[in-house]
Enzyme design. Structure first.
Site, mmCIF file in Angstrom:
data_model
loop_
_atom_site.group_PDB
_atom_site.id
_atom_site.type_symbol
_atom_site.label_atom_id
_atom_site.label_comp_id
_atom_site.label_asym_id
_atom_site.label_seq_id
_atom_site.Cartn_x
_atom_site.Cartn_y
_atom_site.Cartn_z
ATOM 1 N N HIS A 1 -3.424 4.410 5.289
ATOM 2 C CA HIS A 1 -4.736 4.299 4.672
ATOM 3 C C HIS A 1 -5.794 3.751 5.610
ATOM 4 C CE1 HIS A 1 -1.668 3.481 1.467
ATOM 5 N NE2 HIS A 1 -2.270 4.522 0.970
ATOM 6 N N ASP B 1 4.944 4.547 3.038
ATOM 7 C CA ASP B 1 4.636 3.168 2.685
ATOM 8 C C ASP B 1 3.584 3.095 1.592
ATOM 9 O OD1 ASP B 1 2.339 3.868 4.035
ATOM 10 O OD2 ASP B 1 2.650 2.510 5.711
ATOM 11 N N TYR C 1 -16.341 6.514 -3.982
ATOM 12 C CA TYR C 1 -15.011 7.028 -3.620
ATOM 13 C C TYR C 1 -14.790 8.451 -4.104
ATOM 14 C CZ TYR C 1 -9.921 7.013 -3.113
ATOM 15 O OH TYR C 1 -8.628 7.317 -2.765
#
Length: 401
Positions: free
Chosen positions: A135, A165, A396
Site C-alpha cells: 500500500h 500482507d 479516495y
C-alpha cells in the site's frame, strides 16, 4: 478563544476537531454534531431503534496523535550511526549498539547513491535487494508499478516477492469462487448491518479482530458501537483465532484456537460434518452454485482418498474433533454471519503463502449455508451501514490518491 482556529480532520482513524493556536495543535477531540448537521440514519430491528451516536468515535492512535507529533522521540531528520563512515571505517560489529546522529537529507541521499554505485561495481547489481509495498504511497513511489521499481529496473537489482500482507490472498482466492473480482475480492456491501440487526443469531469472527485492527485503520471504532448493539440483542459470538484477541475478550463467547496456518483444515471438517449430517442448504447449492460435486468429492475424500473428517482436522489444527462437530452444528442451526477478516478479507489467515485457500474455503462454507439469505452472509461487522447515494464526498473513491 478568537485566536484559536478549529479545523476538521476526516481521515481514517476518526473524524476529529483539531484546535490550533499559533501554528501548534492544542487539542484533538471527537466531532460533536448539532442541529445544523445532517440527520443520522436509523435502523428499526427487533422492536428497537438503532442510530449512531451524534459524537464521533476515534481510534486510540488518533486520540494520541498530538502526543505523537510533538514527541521528543519523533525522528525528524535522517540518522547515521556515529561510528559509521561510508568512506572509511564502517564498524559493522557495532550495529545495534552504537548511537545515532542526525545528518542532512542531501548527505543521506548522497550516501545511499554512493553505496549503490559501490555495490554495483564491486559485487554486481544482483547484490541489491528490494521489494514493493502493498500500500505504501499507493503507486507514487513504492508500489509494484512505480517510480522506485522503474528506477531499480534500470539500475539492476534482485526482486523479492513477499507473502500477501493485506487483501491479496483473499482477492486471488475469493474471486475465483465468486466468479468475479468485486472490490479486492471482498463482498461486504451496504445493508449488512441492518440485515444482522434484524436477522442474525450468530457471528463467527474467523481471523478477525476488528476491535484492534481495521476498526481503527479504515474506521474510528464506530464498529464497536454496532457490535454492542448485536450483543445486546442476544446475537451469539464465536471467535476463531490462535490467540484470544481483543474482540473475543470484549464480546465473550466461545473461542477456538487452531494452529497457525491450519484454518483450511478446520473449514473442511466443518463442511464434512454438514455433508454427512445433511445440514447444508441443498436447494441453494443446486440453484446458485456450480462445481459443488467436485468440492463435495474432495471434502469426503473421494478424489484423494483422505476424508476431511473432524478427527483428521484435529490432527492438523489441534482442536478436538468433538468441538469441531459442535461448531459445525451450531453454525448450521442458526442464521450466521461470518466475519472472515474484518473487514472481509483482511484477516491474517489470508496473509500467508496459501492464504488464498482459506478465502476459497470461507466462500464455500458461506454458500453451503445460503449466502445472502436473511442473517446469512460474510460480514466483518466494520462496515455495511446504510448509505445516502445522493451525498458526494470527493477523495479516495474518485482516485484522489
Amino acid at each position: 478563544m478568537s485566536d484559536i482556529t478549529r479545523h476538521t480532520n476526516c481521515t481514517t482513524g476518526g473524524p476529529v476537531f483539531v484546535d490550533v493556536k499559533d501554528g501548534k495543535i492544542l487539542r484533538m477531540t471527537p466531532i460533536e454534531f448539532d442541529e445544523t448537521d445532517a440527520p443520522s440514519w436509523t435502523i428499526e430491528a427487533r422492536g428497537r431503534s438503532f442510530s449512531p451516536p451524534r459524537k464521533t468515535t476515534a481510534s486510540p492512535w488518533t486520540v494520541a496523535h498530538r502526543s505523537t507529533i510533538y514527541s521528543p522521540k519523533r525522528i525528524l531528520t535522517p540518522l547515521r550511526r556515529v561510528d559509521f563512515d561510508p568512506k572509511g571505517g564502517r564498524n559493522i560489529q557495532n550495529r545495534g549498539v552504537s548511537g545515532y546522529e542526525p545528518i542532512s537529507w542531501d548527505e543521506a541521499l548522497d550516501t545511499v547513491a554512493e553505496e549503490m554505485i559501490r555495490i554495483r561495481s564491486e559485487v554486481g547489481p544482483a547484490a541489491m535487494l528490494s521489494t514493493p509495498g502493498s500500500h505504501h504511497l499507493w503507486g507514487n513511489v513504492g508500489y509494484r508499478h512505480s517510480a522506485l521499481l522503474r528506477f531499480l529496473g534500470l539500475v539492476g537489482y534482485t526482486y523479492a516477492e513477499h507473502n500477501p500482507d493485506s487483501w491479496e490472498g483473499w482477492h486471488w482466492g475469493a474471486m475465483h469462487m465468486w466468479g468475479n473480482s468485486f472490490r479486492l475480492g471482498i463482498n461486504e456491501q451496504y445493508g449488512l448491518l441492518e440485515d444482522a440487526l434484524k436477522h442474525a443469531e450468530l457471528i463467527i469472527y474467523w481471523s478477525a479482530d476488528p476491535e484492534a485492527t481495521c476498526n481503527g485503520v479504515y474506521g474510528a471504532q464506530e464498529g464497536t458501537v454496532r457490535r454492542r448493539w448485536l450483543k445486546d440483542l442476544g446475537v451469539r459470538t464465536i471467535v476463531i483465532d490462535p490467540y484470544l484477541n481483543h474482540t473475543g475478550a470484549l464480546l465473550g463467547g466461545k473461542w477456538f484456537a487452531p494452529r497457525l496456518g491450519t484454518d483450511v483444515a478446520l473449514g473442511l471438517a466443518i463442511a464434512f460434518t454438514w455433508l454427512t449430517e445433511d445440514t447444508y442448504d441443498e436447494q441453494y447449492i443446486a440453484g446458485r452454485t456450480t462445481g459443488f460435486e467436485e468440492w463435495k468429492g474432495y471434502v469426503l475424500g473421494k478424489s484423494d482418498g483422505v476424508p476431511k473428517t473432524p478427527a483428521w482436522a484435529e490432527g492438523e489444527c489441534g482442536i478436538p474433533a468433538r468441538e469441531i462437530r459442535a461448531l459445525a452444528r451450531e453454525w448450521a442451526s442458526k442464521k450466521t454471519m461470518v466475519a472472515a477478516g474484518a473487514p472481509g478479507g483482511m484477516g491474517g489467515a489470508c496473509r500467508s503463502a496459501t492464504g488464498n485457500e482459506w478465502a476459497r474455503t470461507m466462500v464455500a462454507l458461506a454458500a453451503m449455508q445460503g449466502l445472502g439469505k436473511p442473517g446469512s452472509n460474510l460480514w466483518g461487522t466494520t462496515s455495511g451501514t446504510p448509505v445516502d447515494c445522493s451525498f458526494m464526498f470527493p477523495g479516495y473513491a474518485e482516485g484522489g490518491i
